[in-house]
Design a protein around this motif. Structure first.
Motif, PDB file in Angstrom:
ATOM      1  N   LEU A 225     -27.482   9.535 -13.438  1.00  0.00           N
ATOM      2  CA  LEU A 225     -26.387  10.512 -13.391  1.00  0.00           C
ATOM      3  C   LEU A 225     -25.055   9.859 -13.738  1.00  0.00           C
ATOM      4  N   GLN A 226     -24.819   8.661 -13.207  1.00  0.00           N
ATOM      5  CA  GLN A 226     -23.557   7.986 -13.485  1.00  0.00           C
ATOM      6  C   GLN A 226     -23.467   7.551 -14.944  1.00  0.00           C
ATOM      7  N   ALA A 227     -24.612   7.184 -15.528  1.00  0.00           N
ATOM      8  CA  ALA A 227     -24.611   6.813 -16.942  1.00  0.00           C
ATOM      9  C   ALA A 227     -24.213   8.006 -17.815  1.00  0.00           C
ATOM     10  N   LYS A 228     -24.700   9.199 -17.435  1.00  0.00           N
ATOM     11  CA  LYS A 228     -24.298  10.411 -18.180  1.00  0.00           C
ATOM     12  C   LYS A 228     -22.808  10.686 -18.010  1.00  0.00           C
ATOM     13  N   LYS A 229     -22.293  10.419 -16.825  1.00  0.00           N
ATOM     14  CA  LYS A 229     -20.856  10.631 -16.588  1.00  0.00           C
ATOM     15  C   LYS A 229     -20.024   9.659 -17.410  1.00  0.00           C
ATOM     16  N   VAL A 230     -20.487   8.400 -17.497  1.00  0.00           N
ATOM     17  CA  VAL A 230     -19.776   7.420 -18.318  1.00  0.00           C
ATOM     18  C   VAL A 230     -19.749   7.871 -19.774  1.00  0.00           C
ATOM     19  N   GLU A 231     -20.877   8.378 -20.258  1.00  0.00           N
ATOM     20  CA  GLU A 231     -20.920   8.865 -21.642  1.00  0.00           C
ATOM     21  C   GLU A 231     -19.933  10.009 -21.841  1.00  0.00           C
ATOM     22  N   ALA A 232     -19.883  10.936 -20.878  1.00  0.00           N
ATOM     23  CA  ALA A 232     -18.953  12.058 -20.988  1.00  0.00           C
ATOM     24  C   ALA A 232     -17.507  11.577 -20.936  1.00  0.00           C
ATOM     25  N   ASP A 233     -17.218  10.611 -20.066  1.00  0.00           N
ATOM     26  CA  ASP A 233     -15.864  10.083 -19.956  1.00  0.00           C
ATOM     27  C   ASP A 233     -15.468   9.306 -21.201  1.00  0.00           C
ATOM     28  N   GLU A 234     -16.417   8.619 -21.816  1.00  0.00           N
ATOM     29  CA  GLU A 234     -16.128   7.918 -23.072  1.00  0.00           C
ATOM     30  C   GLU A 234     -15.778   8.910 -24.169  1.00  0.00           C
TER      31      GLU A 234
ATOM     32  N   HIS B  70     -15.761  -2.605 -20.287  1.00  0.00           N
ATOM     33  CA  HIS B  70     -16.748  -2.281 -21.299  1.00  0.00           C
ATOM     34  C   HIS B  70     -17.861  -3.334 -21.301  1.00  0.00           C
ATOM     35  N   VAL B  71     -17.476  -4.606 -21.251  1.00  0.00           N
ATOM     36  CA  VAL B  71     -18.452  -5.688 -21.219  1.00  0.00           C
ATOM     37  C   VAL B  71     -19.231  -5.660 -19.906  1.00  0.00           C
ATOM     38  N   PHE B  72     -18.543  -5.318 -18.819  1.00  0.00           N
ATOM     39  CA  PHE B  72     -19.148  -5.296 -17.489  1.00  0.00           C
ATOM     40  C   PHE B  72     -20.335  -4.341 -17.425  1.00  0.00           C
ATOM     41  N   GLY B  73     -20.305  -3.282 -18.222  1.00  0.00           N
ATOM     42  CA  GLY B  73     -21.353  -2.280 -18.151  1.00  0.00           C
ATOM     43  C   GLY B  73     -22.400  -2.363 -19.230  1.00  0.00           C
ATOM     44  N   GLN B  74     -22.412  -3.446 -20.016  1.00  0.00           N
ATOM     45  CA  GLN B  74     -23.326  -3.527 -21.149  1.00  0.00           C
ATOM     46  C   GLN B  74     -24.758  -3.832 -20.749  1.00  0.00           C
ATOM     47  N   GLU B  75     -24.937  -4.742 -19.759  1.00  0.00           N
ATOM     48  CA  GLU B  75     -26.267  -5.285 -19.482  1.00  0.00           C
ATOM     49  C   GLU B  75     -27.069  -4.334 -18.620  1.00  0.00           C
ATOM     50  N   VAL B  76     -28.146  -3.799 -19.154  1.00  0.00           N
ATOM     51  CA  VAL B  76     -29.022  -2.879 -18.439  1.00  0.00           C
ATOM     52  C   VAL B  76     -30.465  -3.344 -18.634  1.00  0.00           C
ATOM     53  N   ASN B  77     -31.186  -3.502 -17.542  1.00  0.00           N
ATOM     54  CA  ASN B  77     -32.589  -3.916 -17.625  1.00  0.00           C
ATOM     55  C   ASN B  77     -33.464  -2.679 -17.692  1.00  0.00           C
ATOM     56  N   SER B  78     -34.158  -2.505 -18.806  1.00  0.00           N
ATOM     57  CA  SER B  78     -34.945  -1.297 -19.027  1.00  0.00           C
ATOM     58  C   SER B  78     -36.186  -1.234 -18.158  1.00  0.00           C
ATOM     59  N   SER B  79     -36.650  -2.371 -17.585  1.00  0.00           N
ATOM     60  CA  SER B  79     -37.862  -2.368 -16.773  1.00  0.00           C
ATOM     61  C   SER B  79     -37.641  -1.748 -15.403  1.00  0.00           C
ATOM     62  N   LEU B  80     -36.389  -1.689 -14.965  1.00  0.00           N
ATOM     63  CA  LEU B  80     -36.095  -1.143 -13.649  1.00  0.00           C
ATOM     64  C   LEU B  80     -35.990   0.373 -13.743  1.00  0.00           C
TER      65      LEU B  80
ATOM     66  N   ALA C 166      -7.232   9.296 -18.717  1.00  0.00           N
ATOM     67  CA  ALA C 166      -8.602   9.344 -19.249  1.00  0.00           C
ATOM     68  C   ALA C 166      -9.271   7.980 -19.139  1.00  0.00           C
ATOM     69  N   LEU C 167      -8.477   6.917 -19.426  1.00  0.00           N
ATOM     70  CA  LEU C 167      -9.026   5.565 -19.311  1.00  0.00           C
ATOM     71  C   LEU C 167      -9.348   5.217 -17.860  1.00  0.00           C
ATOM     72  N   ASP C 168      -8.478   5.613 -16.952  1.00  0.00           N
ATOM     73  CA  ASP C 168      -8.724   5.339 -15.526  1.00  0.00           C
ATOM     74  C   ASP C 168     -10.015   6.010 -15.049  1.00  0.00           C
ATOM     75  N   ILE C 169     -10.201   7.246 -15.469  1.00  0.00           N
ATOM     76  CA  ILE C 169     -11.421   7.965 -15.080  1.00  0.00           C
ATOM     77  C   ILE C 169     -12.656   7.259 -15.627  1.00  0.00           C
ATOM     78  N   LEU C 170     -12.577   6.806 -16.901  1.00  0.00           N
ATOM     79  CA  LEU C 170     -13.713   6.105 -17.510  1.00  0.00           C
ATOM     80  C   LEU C 170     -13.983   4.782 -16.798  1.00  0.00           C
ATOM     81  N   ASN C 171     -12.929   4.019 -16.549  1.00  0.00           N
ATOM     82  CA  ASN C 171     -13.108   2.724 -15.895  1.00  0.00           C
ATOM     83  C   ASN C 171     -13.671   2.878 -14.480  1.00  0.00           C
ATOM     84  N   THR C 172     -13.219   3.892 -13.763  1.00  0.00           N
ATOM     85  CA  THR C 172     -13.744   4.143 -12.418  1.00  0.00           C
ATOM     86  C   THR C 172     -15.233   4.485 -12.474  1.00  0.00           C
ATOM     87  N   ALA C 173     -15.605   5.306 -13.457  1.00  0.00           N
ATOM     88  CA  ALA C 173     -17.019   5.674 -13.617  1.00  0.00           C
ATOM     89  C   ALA C 173     -17.867   4.446 -13.939  1.00  0.00           C
TER      90      ALA C 173
END
Length: 237
Positions: free
Chosen positions: A168-177, A15-25, A200-207
């Motif tokens: 696309l992967q961000a949308k998949k993470v949201e769906a898996d969450e 969860h922490v690993f996926g928090q940081e997103v740079n909006s300028s990119l 369900a957790l494994d699928i989310l973590n993989t995404a």
């Protein structure tokens, strides 16, 4: 309860690993491909070096065209002294000549060109060699520009592909969450098993892992593109 705690601990790092997103990119913030190609070409050191080489050759051509002047010899002289001048006098009765002496100075200036025929041929060949060298450098510049265009286009497209994949992967993470939340609720109500919840957790973590991998790829493509272009690839805010 111990099993539930272990599951929470297992989920937190990703969860922490996926928090940081740079909006300028984003694709919208990138400069157009054509601008990036032109900037990369103008910043290319090898093209600048070839242009300087062409300027040097042009100067050598100018020197060669003026080299004939070294074969010009200037001559001159100056005289000072008495000069006898004869004047013819005509009257109705007679024609007579009167001689008189004047003091005067005289000078002259001249130029002589001594240019062997072999020198003409040599000078012409030297100029031709320099002109061919300039033409060869121009072809080299065109080859480099074509390579730069191909490389910038390739890296630009790789970056765009990564940004699209991130969305696309961000949308998949949201769906898996959402799926994990639903499964968690069923697990608490006793309508879902521990294995179903773990799946369900494994699928989310993989995404999430795949999303972070794509983010790292995007940053890598961005950095290599900027290095190749030689300046920022983003629009000025």
């Amino acid at each position: 309860m111990k099993n539930w705690s272990l599951i929470l601990v297992f989920l937190i790092p990703f969860h922490v690993f996926g928090q940081e997103v740079n909006s300028s990119l984003t694709e919208e913030n990138l400069l157009p491909l054509g601008v990036l190609i032109e900037t990369a070409i103008s910043n290319a050191p090898l093209i600048s070096r070839l242009s300087k080489g062409q300027e040097q050759r042009q100067e050598e051509i100018k020197i060669a065209k003026k080299s004939w002047t070294q074969h010009i010899a200037l001559t001159g002289g100056y005289n000072y002294g008495n000069v006898v001048v004869a004047d013819r006098l005509t009257t109705p009765q007679d024609i007579s000549t009167v001689f008189r002496t004047n003091t005067s100075s005289t000078y002259y200036v001249g130029a002589a060109l001594r240019l062997p025929l072999s020198e003409l041929s040599t000078r012409k060949n030297q100029i031709k060699i320099q002109e061919l060298a300039i033409e060869e450098m121009e072809f080299q510049k065109l080859d480099i520009e074509q390579t730069i265009q191909q490389e910038v286009t390739k890296r630009y497209n790789e970056l765009l592909k990564s940004l699209t994949t991130i969305r696309l992967q961000a949308k998949k993470v949201e769906a898996d969450e959402t799926a994990v939340q639903i499964t968690e609720q069923h697990f608490r109500n006793g309508t879902a098993t521990m294995d179903e919840y773990r799946m369900a957790l494994d699928i989310l973590n993989t995404a999430k892992i795949e999303l972070e991998k794509t983010k790292r790829d995007a940053w890598f493509y961005m950095q290599t593109l900027e290095q190749f272009v030689g300046s920022s690839i983003f629009k000025k805010s």
